[in-house]
Design a protein around this motif. Structure first.
Motif, short mmCIF file in Angstrom:
data_model
loop_
_atom_site.label_atom_id
_atom_site.label_comp_id
_atom_site.label_asym_id
_atom_site.label_seq_id
_atom_site.Cartn_x
_atom_site.Cartn_y
_atom_site.Cartn_z
N ASN A 147 -34.29 -0.02 39.74
CA ASN A 147 -33.89 1.38 39.89
C ASN A 147 -35.06 2.35 39.76
N TYR A 198 -41.12 -6.32 40.55
CA TYR A 198 -40.33 -7.29 41.32
C TYR A 198 -41.18 -7.87 42.46
N GLU A 201 -29.89 -11.12 41.84
CA GLU A 201 -29.49 -10.40 40.64
C GLU A 201 -30.61 -9.47 40.16
N GLN A 248 -40.25 -0.65 38.58
CA GLN A 248 -39.50 -1.91 38.60
C GLN A 248 -39.68 -2.61 39.95
N GLN A 267 -31.02 -6.40 42.55
CA GLN A 267 -29.99 -5.36 42.51
C GLN A 267 -30.06 -4.53 41.23
N GLU A 268 -30.91 -4.93 40.29
CA GLU A 268 -31.07 -4.16 39.06
C GLU A 268 -32.25 -3.18 39.14
#
Length: 127
Positions: free
Chosen positions: A21, A29, A15, A25, A18-19
């Protein structure tokens, strides 16, 4: 644990991934991934130590506690199976060694990602 920390127990890696962008970020991550892998490697190393020595990490005096590379070299890695070792025990030790080495490889790969992202922004920045 804070809301911004990715928890393995919550299975939110997909989850969270997939966020993503933006490069920033992605850096965050990968940093979280690296931290989680480091914790896994430390935890598995300590658990292996306890299982192989019959003495938990917490019950081992601080001056006797090895780091993960020491646990690998002294207790797990085998180029030749020691005399008297059962196939079951040798397989168990090799599988633990493979897991620890794989976690180290992921840790090194996440560092490479960080270096690549940093170099892409400023090739002359000191690492």
């Amino acid at each position: 644990m804070t809301d911004t920390t990715i928890s393995i127990a919550e299975d939110t890696w997909v989850e969270a991934g997939q966020e993503v962008n933006s490069p920033e970020q992605l850096r965050e991550y990968v940093a979280q991934l690296r931290a989680a892998v480091s914790h896994m490697q430390t935890g598995l190393g300590r658990a292996a130590w306890g299982a192989l020595t019959g003495r938990s990490w917490l019950d081992t005096p601080a001056d006797e506690t090895p780091n993960v590379p020491d646990i690998l070299s002294q207790h797990l890695e085998m180029t030749v199976t020691p005399a008297g070792t059962t196939a079951k025990d040798a397989t168990y030790r090799q599988s633990l060694a493979a897991l620890l080495v794989a976690l180290d490889a992921v840790d090194r790969a996440t560092l490479t990602v960080w270096l690549a992202q940093t170099a892409a922004q400023d090739p002359d920045r000191r690492a």
